[in-house]
Design an enzyme around this catalytic site. Sequence first.
Site, PDB file in Angstrom:
ATOM      1  N   LEU A  64      34.092  33.823  48.835  1.00 45.74           N
ATOM      2  CA  LEU A  64      34.387  34.995  49.665  1.00 45.74           C
ATOM      3  C   LEU A  64      34.963  36.128  48.827  1.00 45.74           C
ATOM      4  O   LEU A  64      34.769  37.291  49.140  1.00 45.74           O
ATOM      5  CB  LEU A  64      35.388  34.620  50.760  1.00 45.74           C
ATOM      6  N   GLY A  65      35.689  35.760  47.797  1.00 44.50           N
ATOM      7  CA  GLY A  65      36.293  36.792  46.969  1.00 44.50           C
ATOM      8  C   GLY A  65      36.999  36.177  45.786  1.00 44.50           C
ATOM      9  O   GLY A  65      37.228  34.972  45.750  1.00 44.50           O
ATOM     10  N   GLY A 105      40.029  37.158  42.556  1.00 38.60           N
ATOM     11  CA  GLY A 105      40.996  38.132  42.071  1.00 38.60           C
ATOM     12  C   GLY A 105      41.988  37.475  41.152  1.00 38.60           C
ATOM     13  O   GLY A 105      41.773  36.357  40.690  1.00 38.60           O
ATOM     14  N   GLY A 106      43.063  38.191  40.919  1.00 40.08           N
ATOM     15  CA  GLY A 106      44.076  37.697  40.011  1.00 40.08           C
ATOM     16  C   GLY A 106      44.644  36.365  40.440  1.00 40.08           C
ATOM     17  O   GLY A 106      45.046  35.553  39.613  1.00 40.08           O
ATOM     18  N   PHE A 107      44.665  36.131  41.717  1.00 42.01           N
ATOM     19  CA  PHE A 107      45.252  34.921  42.261  1.00 42.01           C
ATOM     20  C   PHE A 107      44.370  33.701  42.100  1.00 42.01           C
ATOM     21  O   PHE A 107      44.830  32.588  42.005  1.00 42.01           O
ATOM     22  CB  PHE A 107      45.481  35.095  43.764  1.00 42.01           C
ATOM     23  N   GLY A 108      43.102  33.922  42.185  1.00 39.03           N
ATOM     24  CA  GLY A 108      42.176  32.801  42.167  1.00 39.03           C
ATOM     25  C   GLY A 108      40.976  33.164  43.005  1.00 39.03           C
ATOM     26  O   GLY A 108      40.762  34.330  43.336  1.00 39.03           O
ATOM     27  N   VAL A 167      38.499  32.531  46.428  1.00 38.67           N
ATOM     28  CA  VAL A 167      38.572  32.127  47.826  1.00 38.67           C
ATOM     29  C   VAL A 167      37.175  31.725  48.289  1.00 38.67           C
ATOM     30  O   VAL A 167      36.201  32.439  48.054  1.00 38.67           O
ATOM     31  CB  VAL A 167      39.099  33.278  48.714  1.00 38.67           C
ATOM     32  N   LYS A 171      41.671  28.835  49.172  1.00 43.23           N
ATOM     33  CA  LYS A 171      42.010  29.627  47.997  1.00 43.23           C
ATOM     34  C   LYS A 171      42.439  28.686  46.890  1.00 43.23           C
ATOM     35  O   LYS A 171      43.317  27.855  47.081  1.00 43.23           O
ATOM     36  CB  LYS A 171      43.153  30.549  48.375  1.00 43.23           C
ATOM     37  N   ASP A 199      53.608  41.834  50.095  1.00 44.80           N
ATOM     38  CA  ASP A 199      52.318  42.346  49.630  1.00 44.80           C
ATOM     39  C   ASP A 199      51.495  42.894  50.794  1.00 44.80           C
ATOM     40  O   ASP A 199      50.320  42.562  50.949  1.00 44.80           O
ATOM     41  CB  ASP A 199      51.558  41.246  48.892  1.00 44.80           C
TER      42      ASP A 199
END
Length: 671
Positions: free
Chosen positions: A349-350, A352-355, A357, A372, A468
């Site tokens: 799905l997406g 980013g910096g976090f990981g 998803v 995630k 956030d």
Amino acid sequence: MWFRFSILLPLLITLAAAEDVGFIYNGFRSANLSLDGIAEFTSNGLLKLTNETRQQSGHAFYPYLINFKNTTNGSVFSFSTTFVFAIVSQYPSLSGHGIAFVVAPTRGLPGALPSQYLGLFNESSNGKGTNHVFAVELDTIQSTEFNDTNDNHVGIDINGLKSDKSSPAGYYEDDGSRKLKNLTLISGQRMQVWVEYDGVNKRIDVTLAPFKVPKPKTPLLSLSRDLSSIVNREMYVGFSSATGSVLASHYVLGWSFKINGQTQELNLSQLPKLPRIGPKKRSKVLTIGLPLILVSLALAVVSGVVFFIRRKRKFAEIVEDWELEFGPHRFKFKDLYVATKGFKDKELLGAGGFGRVYRGVLPNNKLEVAVKRVSHESRQGIKEFIAEIVSIGRLRHRNLVQLLGYCRRKGELLLVYDYMPNGSLDKYLYDQPEVTLSWKQRFKVIKGVASGLFYLHGEWEQVVIHRDVKASNVLLDGELNGRLGDFGLARLYDHGTDPQTTHVVGTLGYLAPEHTRTGKATPRTDVFAFGAFLLEVACGRRPIETQSSTSEDVILVDWVYSCWSKGDILEAKDPNLGSDYVAEEVGLVLKLGLLCSHSEPEARPTMRQVVQFLEGDIPFPELSSLSLSSSGLTFGHREGFDDFAMSYSSSICKGFTQSTSVAESLLSGGR
Ligand SMILES: *[C@@H]1O[C@H](CO)[C@@H](O)[C@H](O)[C@H]1NC(C)=O
Ligand SMILES: *[C@@H]1O[C@H](CO)[C@@H](O)[C@H](O)[C@H]1NC(C)=O
Ligand SMILES: *[C@@H]1O[C@H](CO)[C@@H](O)[C@H](O)[C@H]1NC(C)=O
Ligand SMILES: *[C@@H]1O[C@H](CO)[C@@H](O)[C@H](O)[C@H]1NC(C)=O
Ligand SMILES: *[C@@H]1O[C@H](CO)[C@@H](O)[C@H](O)[C@H]1NC(C)=O
Ligand SMILES: *[C@@H]1O[C@H](CO)[C@@H](O)[C@H](O)[C@H]1NC(C)=O
Ligand SMILES: *[C@@H]1O[C@H](CO)[C@@H](O)[C@H](O)[C@H]1NC(C)=O
Ligand SMILES: *[C@@H]1O[C@H](CO)[C@@H](O)[C@H](O)[C@H]1NC(C)=O
């Protein structure tokens, strides 16, 4: 006189001048042979000369005497015979002792011995001229006392077991090569034998062939011998067989005989079938099959174990004792693996910096979820972090994305959320979106997010600071309700206590100035971010945008402030809204956005007040009456900008938080 052979019922017609005698047995059903010893007929018409009994012999003779000569001193007529036999042994390489076709003066060969004597002779009678026995032996034992060539031979025996001529069992193919093709008598295979005596040329021919192979032109054995002194005027014809110490069955399947002429060919398709699994076949199963089965069984076990270990490793998780109390919030990695089809890119799905998803469908309840994957190296503070995740999992509000639980593996944490089919809000706002939202929809989202944030700050048992809040962390459910998601940075503390200093995290443009100064995240810092969010939604722009033409940064709040100070705040609204909007609501949202962006935390409204303003429960105060000033707004922003200038480019463009090791700051626990 001529007579006809009956195929099914063998007939004999004896005549006074009976030169042309013959018979045929295509199987021995209803045959009238004279049996003795252990010979018997099987129910399907096999002549079984020996059954599985040791040291025994069996005889089967045509019951009537046959004339071989015109007169006692005359010469022997030509004769020919053929038969199909099989030797089925207990062991594949050992048998005993063989079969012999016999022409003898008596039917039973009384006094004859089994074993190497083949039921033909005994020690005293062997080799004596008075025997008047002619035989063709199919011998499966090498008896050195009779000068046998090997343990698989065919021999012509006259009055004794020392063959007048013998050869290893085999046949010559009709290609003129004169090369013997070996046959193994004890193979259990059916074979055919032809024995022919030429009374004119005084020659004996013996031919052997595999079953259903036509009679080879070249005989295996050929012996010139006048049989007149051996064969009497009237003789019996038949078979003799004997066993030794190995259990073996000697079968004859069909037989034909003729005096003076070519014997009739057997009808091979009419012959009875051999018993399916003889002792030999069983031993083949044991000697070859069993090791094979054992080896493949062992292989199966080994590969099963390997598969199991691999699978175990693939789905391995880390579970510690303290985690057991979190019970239902803990997911099995295997379930998540199955849900996301092995974390396929198709389900992404997406990122980013976090990981990353992934979308998934839980196997047990078919619930759609977003999973995630966050990598974590540090083990420090994981316990507190997970406790917090579980606490957040207990939050219930219609404007929050439900955190369903987590799963932990080596170096990896997986967070499971409700799946939001319409994705995140930011994709409907910036960069000429394919689909934009009407004002009515945006206002609903704003009110929803405000209500969700209010719940976090004031309505739950603990104070939750989201840390956030931004458009990309607002997700839209099926009915386009705004739901605040991504609690990856959220912090909890008890009501009435002072939040502790922590690493400054969040996204540039949403960070309150006092937050970056003191490192303390408070409900007021969330309000500041919410203010930036309000302006984002109303203006359709990011808090800080780089103008592509001038490469100058446009600070959204400054721009809205300038519009307001010019007296036309609505100029700042998103042009994509067109004319379909409520001017009072847009104005309220923009002004509220400015108010929330105030650099003085005390000047910002609380989320309770924000909700009340949005719902129209209390009138919005005139902005000028609040100490809102340009310097107050920009000051905060500049400071935040300077502090994070380094990470500006990487953080602002992505919908996700800063690229510094977020997981580490998450897990460091220094709160
Ligand atoms: C073999 O045949 C003999 C005589 O027909 C019989 O007594 C004996 O039981 C048979 N043995 C087997 C193992 O069939
Ligand atoms: C079978 O042969 C015997 C001689 O061994 C004879 O006495 C008997 O009549 C024959 N039976 C048949 C049905 O041919
Ligand atoms: C047997 O006798 C017949 C006449 O009865 C004769 O034709 C035939 O050639 C003789 N066979 C032998 C082998 O002597
Ligand atoms: C057969 O031959 C033997 C000697 O070899 C002789 O004694 C006998 O008389 C002969 N018999 C006939 C019927 O010719
Ligand atoms: C050997 O066989 C003959 C018949 O072929 C018989 O007369 C004699 O008695 C047998 N001898 C022994 C020792 O069995
Ligand atoms: C055995 O056979 C071989 C040839 O096959 C022969 O040379 C030898 O003399 C024979 N021995 C006896 C005892 O018959
Ligand atoms: C056939 O049998 C003979 C004698 O036992 C042996 O020497 C030869 O090697 C065999 N040939 C084949 C092809 O098995
Ligand atoms: C052999 O037997 C089969 C079936 O009983 C029959 O159809 C066939 O014609 C026979 N063949 C000969 C050559 O008699």
